[in-house]
Design an enzyme around this catalytic site. Structure first.
Site, PDB file in Angstrom:
ATOM      1  N   CYS A  92       0.704  -1.168  -0.084  1.00  0.00           N
ATOM      2  CA  CYS A  92      -0.046   0.163  -0.158  1.00  0.00           C
ATOM      3  C   CYS A  92       0.830   1.312   0.150  1.00  0.00           C
ATOM      4  CB  CYS A  92      -0.929  -0.026   1.340  1.00  0.00           C
ATOM      5  SG  CYS A  92      -1.833  -1.360   1.499  1.00  0.00           S
ATOM      6  N   HIS A 110      -6.008   2.092   5.390  1.00  0.00           N
ATOM      7  CA  HIS A 110      -6.696   1.310   4.460  1.00  0.00           C
ATOM      8  C   HIS A 110      -7.412   0.230   4.938  1.00  0.00           C
ATOM      9  CE1 HIS A 110      -7.113  -1.414   0.961  1.00  0.00           C
ATOM     10  NE2 HIS A 110      -6.340  -1.968   1.269  1.00  0.00           N
ATOM     11  N   HIS A 112     -10.040  -3.092   4.686  1.00  0.00           N
ATOM     12  CA  HIS A 112     -10.901  -4.281   3.868  1.00  0.00           C
ATOM     13  C   HIS A 112     -12.116  -4.616   4.710  1.00  0.00           C
ATOM     14  CE1 HIS A 112      -7.211  -6.423   1.871  1.00  0.00           C
ATOM     15  NE2 HIS A 112      -7.218  -5.144   1.663  1.00  0.00           N
ATOM     16  N   GLU A 139     -27.083  11.874  10.359  1.00  0.00           N
ATOM     17  CA  GLU A 139     -26.438  12.444  11.100  1.00  0.00           C
ATOM     18  C   GLU A 139     -24.703  12.336  11.164  1.00  0.00           C
ATOM     19  OE1 GLU A 139     -27.455  14.873  12.850  1.00  0.00           O
ATOM     20  OE2 GLU A 139     -26.034  15.240  14.366  1.00  0.00           O
ATOM     21  N   HIS A 200     -12.713  -4.356  -2.864  1.00  0.00           N
ATOM     22  CA  HIS A 200     -11.487  -4.607  -1.957  1.00  0.00           C
ATOM     23  C   HIS A 200     -11.688  -3.816  -0.720  1.00  0.00           C
ATOM     24  CE1 HIS A 200      -6.812  -3.929  -2.274  1.00  0.00           C
ATOM     25  NE2 HIS A 200      -7.212  -3.934  -1.168  1.00  0.00           N
TER      26      HIS A 200
HETATM   27  C1  LIG Z   1      -4.895 -10.594   1.791  1.00  0.00           C
HETATM   28  S1  LIG Z   1      -4.323  -8.993   1.851  1.00  0.00           S
HETATM   29  C2  LIG Z   1      -3.893  -8.668   0.268  1.00  0.00           C
HETATM   30  C3  LIG Z   1      -3.049  -7.392   0.015  1.00  0.00           C
HETATM   31  C4  LIG Z   1      -3.837  -6.071   0.439  1.00  0.00           C
HETATM   32  O1  LIG Z   1      -4.756  -5.971  -0.184  1.00  0.00           O
HETATM   33  C5  LIG Z   1      -3.412  -5.275   1.449  1.00  0.00           C
HETATM   34  O2  LIG Z   1      -4.053  -4.471   1.743  1.00  0.00           O
HETATM   35  C6  LIG Z   1      -2.274  -5.330   2.530  1.00  0.00           C
HETATM   36  O3  LIG Z   1      -1.062  -5.465   1.691  1.00  0.00           O
HETATM   37  P1  LIG Z   1       0.243  -5.537   2.688  1.00  0.00           P
HETATM   38  O4  LIG Z   1       1.351  -5.516   1.444  1.00  0.00           O
HETATM   39  O5  LIG Z   1       0.428  -4.247   3.592  1.00  0.00           O
HETATM   40  O6  LIG Z   1       0.152  -6.738   3.282  1.00  0.00           O
HETATM   41 ZN   LIG Z   2      -5.872  -3.805   0.560  1.00  0.00          ZN
END
Ligand SMILES: CSCCC(=O)C(=O)COP(=O)(O)O
Ligand SMILES: [Zn+2]
Length: 237
Positions: A92, A110, A112, A139, A200
């Site tokens: 990332c 970031h 998921h 709100e 994602h």
């Molecule tokens: C199963 S995680 C796949 C990679 C990803 O989307 C992520 O956000 C993590 O990336 P990193 O290189 O920080 O492990």
């Molecule tokens: Zn990711």
């Protein structure tokens, strides 16, 4: 930079201050894990302190990280001042860097989150692949900044009767390859503090750690609510 020089900068991540970025990233990721934001090694957080960027390793359990696992990058040269042995920096990193360099962020998160992922799928089904996520009269929208001033800093929060818009970019096979479309979304939506990634998750940034965290929490609340509203047939706007 020589490996010995990389490895000699442990002082950059050693601190008894709980607010030191190396300590904070570990603590935040432990909290985010409980929210389902960084499970299975996915997701992460990066913090800028002056000209130092603190970056987690790639492919590790983010809730188990220690401060000594952190990479430290120089903001201007983009060279690593500290590289923990046998680890790679997060995939990332170029996306976090875009938030620091293009938006003056102090922290980028970031996740998921399944709520964010579901929101991207619902928008695609209901409004098409080019649509952004839009919602109003909730709100929690007041937890999202509205626009940036000339200095690039927060200019106030969205009002209850204003509309929240979060752009969505398409996922790619490799996390790094999202960088170009994330930067394009930042250009197209200059007021946004977040970009969703279809199927994602989401990138959320803020001027500092507190703002990035509370904005990310507000957005996640809104996405969860939006998914539940859609199930009940309630409109978002
Ligand atoms: C199963 S995680 C796949 C990679 C990803 O989307 C992520 O956000 C993590 O990336 P990193 O290189 O920080 O492990
Ligand atoms: Zn990711």
């Amino acid at each position: 930079m020589a490996p010995s020089s990389d490895q000699s900068n442990d002082h950059l991540v050693h601190s008894s201050d709980p607010h030191h970025p190396a300590n904070l990233i570990c603590e935040l990721c432990r909290k985010f894990y409980t929210l389902g934001w960084v499970t299975g090694t996915g997701g992460g957080t990066s913090i800028r302190q002056h000209d130092h960027l603190f970056i987690a390793p790639s492919g590790v359990q983010k809730e188990l990280m220690e401060p000594t696992d952190m990479f430290v990058m120089d903001f201007h040269s983009r060279e690593y001042l500290r590289r923990p042995p046998n680890l790679k920096p997060s995939a990332c990193t170029p996306l976090f860097y875009a938030a620091f360099s293009k938006r003056g962020a102090g922290c980028c998160i970031h996740t998921h989150s399944q709520w964010a992922v579901l929101a991207t799928l619902l928008v695609e089904r209901e409004f098409g692949a080019n649509a952004c996520f839009e919602i109003e009269r909730i709100e929690q929208i007041k937890g999202i900044p509205k626009r940036r001033g000339e200095d690039g800093k927060v200019g106030g929060m969205l009002g209850y009767f204003e509309r929240l818009r979060v752009p969505i970019i398409e996922n790619t096979a490799r996390e790094e390859d999202l960088t170009e479309s994330l930067e394009a979304a930042m250009e197209k939506y200059p007021d946004t503090y977040a970009v969703l990634v279809r199927r994602h998750g989401i990138y959320v940034w803020g001027d500092n750690v507190h703002r990035a965290k509370t904005q990310c929490e507000s957005l996640d609340y809104i996405f969860q609510l939006a998914v539940e509203m859609k199930k009940l047939g309630l409109p978002w706007t």
